[in-house]
Motif scaffolding. Structure first.
Motif, PDB file in Angstrom:
ATOM      1  N   LYS A 100       0.795  -1.332  -0.020  1.00 12.53           N
ATOM      2  CA  LYS A 100      -0.121   0.075  -0.086  1.00 12.53           C
ATOM      3  C   LYS A 100       1.061   1.176  -0.039  1.00 12.53           C
ATOM      4  CE  LYS A 100      -3.605  -0.066   2.676  1.00 12.53           C
ATOM      5  NZ  LYS A 100      -4.416  -0.230   3.913  1.00 12.53           N
ATOM      6  N   ALA A 101       0.584   2.325  -0.729  1.00 14.42           N
ATOM      7  CA  ALA A 101       1.508   3.609  -1.105  1.00 14.42           C
ATOM      8  C   ALA A 101       0.375   4.429  -1.529  1.00 14.42           C
ATOM      9  CB  ALA A 101       2.656   3.276  -2.117  1.00 14.42           C
ATOM     10  N   ILE A 102       0.065   5.459  -0.605  1.00 18.28           N
ATOM     11  CA  ILE A 102      -0.853   6.516  -0.662  1.00 18.28           C
ATOM     12  C   ILE A 102      -0.123   7.811  -0.348  1.00 18.28           C
ATOM     13  CG2 ILE A 102      -2.864   7.493   0.113  1.00 18.28           C
ATOM     14  CD1 ILE A 102      -3.970   4.716   0.944  1.00 18.28           C
ATOM     15  N   VAL A 103      -0.093   9.036  -1.291  1.00 18.56           N
ATOM     16  CA  VAL A 103       0.489  10.052  -1.371  1.00 18.56           C
ATOM     17  C   VAL A 103      -0.510  11.182  -1.390  1.00 18.56           C
ATOM     18  CG1 VAL A 103       2.052  11.685  -2.098  1.00 18.56           C
ATOM     19  CG2 VAL A 103       2.714   9.084  -2.299  1.00 18.56           C
ATOM     20  N   SER A 104      -0.807  11.877  -0.209  1.00 16.14           N
ATOM     21  CA  SER A 104      -1.810  12.796  -0.393  1.00 16.14           C
ATOM     22  C   SER A 104      -1.666  13.950  -1.529  1.00 16.14           C
ATOM     23  CB  SER A 104      -1.869  13.566   1.244  1.00 16.14           C
ATOM     24  OG  SER A 104      -2.320  12.483   1.857  1.00 16.14           O
ATOM     25  N   GLU A 105      -0.533  14.467  -1.582  1.00 20.68           N
ATOM     26  CA  GLU A 105      -0.148  15.674  -2.411  1.00 20.68           C
ATOM     27  C   GLU A 105       1.032  15.392  -3.401  1.00 20.68           C
ATOM     28  OE1 GLU A 105      -1.916  18.456  -2.243  1.00 20.68           O
ATOM     29  OE2 GLU A 105      -3.191  17.837  -0.685  1.00 20.68           O
ATOM     30  N   VAL A 106       0.553  15.061  -4.694  1.00 20.19           N
ATOM     31  CA  VAL A 106       1.598  14.839  -5.779  1.00 20.19           C
ATOM     32  C   VAL A 106       1.455  15.895  -6.612  1.00 20.19           C
ATOM     33  CG1 VAL A 106       2.185  13.214  -7.731  1.00 20.19           C
ATOM     34  CG2 VAL A 106       1.027  12.304  -5.484  1.00 20.19           C
ATOM     35  N   VAL A 107       2.743  16.592  -6.603  1.00 23.94           N
ATOM     36  CA  VAL A 107       2.694  17.953  -7.203  1.00 23.94           C
ATOM     37  C   VAL A 107       3.438  17.625  -8.559  1.00 23.94           C
ATOM     38  CG1 VAL A 107       3.733  20.391  -7.363  1.00 23.94           C
ATOM     39  CG2 VAL A 107       3.433  19.190  -5.004  1.00 23.94           C
ATOM     40  N   GLY A 108       2.745  18.008  -9.575  1.00 23.51           N
ATOM     41  CA  GLY A 108       2.933  17.720 -11.132  1.00 23.51           C
ATOM     42  C   GLY A 108       1.856  16.910 -11.668  1.00 23.51           C
ATOM     43  N   ASP A 109       2.355  16.931 -13.123  1.00 26.79           N
ATOM     44  CA  ASP A 109       1.325  16.397 -13.854  1.00 26.79           C
ATOM     45  C   ASP A 109       1.600  14.832 -14.120  1.00 26.79           C
ATOM     46  OD1 ASP A 109      -0.573  16.007 -15.732  1.00 26.79           O
ATOM     47  OD2 ASP A 109       0.285  16.923 -17.327  1.00 26.79           O
ATOM     48  N   LEU A 110       0.363  14.230 -13.880  1.00 31.18           N
ATOM     49  CA  LEU A 110       0.420  12.693 -14.020  1.00 31.18           C
ATOM     50  C   LEU A 110      -0.303  12.092 -15.295  1.00 31.18           C
ATOM     51  CD1 LEU A 110      -0.455  11.924 -10.277  1.00 31.18           C
ATOM     52  CD2 LEU A 110       1.781  11.853 -11.258  1.00 31.18           C
ATOM     53  N   ALA A 111      -0.713  12.991 -16.121  1.00 29.17           N
ATOM     54  CA  ALA A 111      -1.552  12.585 -17.206  1.00 29.17           C
ATOM     55  C   ALA A 111      -0.681  11.717 -18.285  1.00 29.17           C
ATOM     56  CB  ALA A 111      -2.150  13.793 -18.022  1.00 29.17           C
ATOM     57  N   GLY A 112       0.520  11.938 -18.409  1.00 28.72           N
ATOM     58  CA  GLY A 112       1.416  11.293 -18.970  1.00 28.72           C
ATOM     59  C   GLY A 112       2.087  10.215 -18.416  1.00 28.72           C
ATOM     60  N   ALA A 113       1.523   9.659 -17.597  1.00 33.81           N
ATOM     61  CA  ALA A 113       2.244   8.524 -16.878  1.00 33.81           C
ATOM     62  C   ALA A 113       2.147   7.087 -17.713  1.00 33.81           C
ATOM     63  CB  ALA A 113       1.359   8.205 -15.510  1.00 33.81           C
ATOM     64  N   ASP A 114       1.148   6.853 -18.489  1.00 34.47           N
ATOM     65  CA  ASP A 114       0.959   5.754 -19.564  1.00 34.47           C
ATOM     66  C   ASP A 114       1.602   4.541 -19.054  1.00 34.47           C
ATOM     67  OD1 ASP A 114       0.687   4.748 -22.114  1.00 34.47           O
ATOM     68  OD2 ASP A 114       2.924   5.184 -22.822  1.00 34.47           O
ATOM     69  N   LEU A 115       0.997   4.299 -17.593  1.00 32.82           N
ATOM     70  CA  LEU A 115       1.446   3.008 -17.094  1.00 32.82           C
ATOM     71  C   LEU A 115       0.612   1.774 -17.550  1.00 32.82           C
ATOM     72  CD1 LEU A 115       0.645   4.357 -13.397  1.00 32.82           C
ATOM     73  CD2 LEU A 115       2.895   3.904 -14.519  1.00 32.82           C
ATOM     74  N   SER A 116      -0.279   1.792 -18.532  1.00 30.80           N
ATOM     75  CA  SER A 116      -0.931   0.704 -19.098  1.00 30.80           C
ATOM     76  C   SER A 116       0.119  -0.032 -20.039  1.00 30.80           C
ATOM     77  CB  SER A 116      -2.239   1.273 -19.774  1.00 30.80           C
ATOM     78  OG  SER A 116      -2.695   0.121 -20.534  1.00 30.80           O
ATOM     79  N   ASP A 117       0.798   0.896 -20.930  1.00 28.62           N
ATOM     80  CA  ASP A 117       1.578   0.340 -21.953  1.00 28.62           C
ATOM     81  C   ASP A 117       2.921  -0.238 -21.377  1.00 28.62           C
ATOM     82  OD1 ASP A 117       0.136   1.003 -23.994  1.00 28.62           O
ATOM     83  OD2 ASP A 117       0.956   2.685 -24.220  1.00 28.62           O
ATOM     84  N   TYR A 118       3.559   0.380 -19.940  1.00 25.75           N
ATOM     85  CA  TYR A 118       4.364   0.035 -19.146  1.00 25.75           C
ATOM     86  C   TYR A 118       4.448  -1.576 -18.598  1.00 25.75           C
ATOM     87  CZ  TYR A 118       8.228   0.035 -15.634  1.00 25.75           C
ATOM     88  OH  TYR A 118       9.312  -0.223 -14.956  1.00 25.75           O
ATOM     89  N   ILE A 119       3.099  -1.636 -18.206  1.00 21.61           N
ATOM     90  CA  ILE A 119       2.792  -2.993 -17.524  1.00 21.61           C
ATOM     91  C   ILE A 119       2.818  -4.047 -18.556  1.00 21.61           C
ATOM     92  CG2 ILE A 119       0.875  -4.259 -16.283  1.00 21.61           C
ATOM     93  CD1 ILE A 119       0.210  -1.543 -15.096  1.00 21.61           C
TER      94      ILE A 119
END
Length: 272
Positions: A100-119
């Motif tokens: 479990k990893a939860i971060v309350s405040e992530v500063v920055g844009d996460l729209a380009g994470a593209d985790l689906s292709d990475y997985i």
């Protein structure tokens, strides 16, 4: 309690409230993490994505669910009367979760994470067949925000039921930038400039000298400013008053005999 667990994990310090452009990040997995996540509740998007990719690099589970909610922040989830998305809170408190990893405040844009292709790429290297579901929830409505929360929670519940049907799954929930809820609009002050074309008159001289020289003279230069115009109007009014006074003085008619000394008998008797 489900709500108490998420509320404690999403608790913010006073300094965290300064990051209005930040968003929460939730990473849950039925497989324990090889490295413990950072306890910092304010992190950059690069550090969060780096840790997430390290967790996913070994293709830890058979199923993956990636959910994004546009325009979400921690204050939207954390409420005084409980959690705004009950099914999300229940997923966090699931007993099958080992990592479990939860971060309350992530500063920055996460729209380009593209985790689906990475997985898919890392699991292909491991010769492991996996199922990756990616869901983007609708933006929250400003008119009926409570109804939008309920509708999005139902969509999330449907996808969670499919993803958590097996005991090997990873769930990622994050936010992407959305449209601002409100933008203040202020009317511009009334301009008193006497120009034929405001846009062209205020157009600065560019490097192309030929185009600037071709402009009409009244578009290149401003001959009358508001101050000069008001001074001219005032001068015209004062001059008109002065002209009326001069005309009044000029209309006076006095005979020349009015200024001559009376030398008659009556005047001599008075002198005696």
């Amino acid at each position: 309690m489900h709500l108490q667990t998420v509320a404690s994990l999403l608790a913010l310090s006073g300094a965290a409230n300064a990051f209005y452009d930040s968003s929460p990040w939730i990473l849950l997995s039925t497989t324990p993490f090889a490295k413990a996540p950072s306890a910092d509740q304010i992190q950059t998007s690069s550090s969060v994505l780096g840790f997430t990719r390290d967790v996913l690099a070994t293709c830890p589970t058979d199923r993956y669910l990636i959910v994004s909610q546009p325009g979400l922040n921690t204050e939207d989830i954390r409420r005084s009367n409980g959690c705004a998305m009950p099914h999300l809170c229940q997923a966090v408190d699931d007993k099958r979760i080992k990592g479990k990893a939860i971060v309350s405040e992530v500063v920055g844009d996460l729209a380009g994470a593209d985790l689906s292709d990475y997985i898919k790429s890392v699991c292909a290297k491991e010769n492991k067949a996996v199922t990756v579901d990616q869901v983007q929830l609708p933006p929250l409505s400003l008119e009926d925000r409570a109804g939008a929360w309920a509708s999005n929670d139902d969509i999330l519940a449907h996808n969670l039921d499919k993803a958590t049907a097996d005991d090997s799954y990873t769930f990622i929930f994050f936010s992407t930038p959305g449209e601002p809820a409100y933008e203040a609009e202020f009317e511009e002050a009334v301009r008193m400039e006497l120009k034929r074309d405001v846009d062209n008159a205020q157009k600065p001289q560019s490097k192309n000298e030929t185009e600037w020289d071709k402009l009409p003279i009244f578009e290149k230069y401003q001959f009358f400013t508001p101050g000069i115009f008001m001074a001219l109007i005032t001068a015209i009014v004062l001059l008109s008053i002065l002209s009326v006074g001069l005309r009044a003085l000029g209309s006076l008619e006095v005979s020349y005999g009015a200024f001559e000394k009376d030398m008659g008998p009556a005047a001599q008797k008075k002198n005696q």
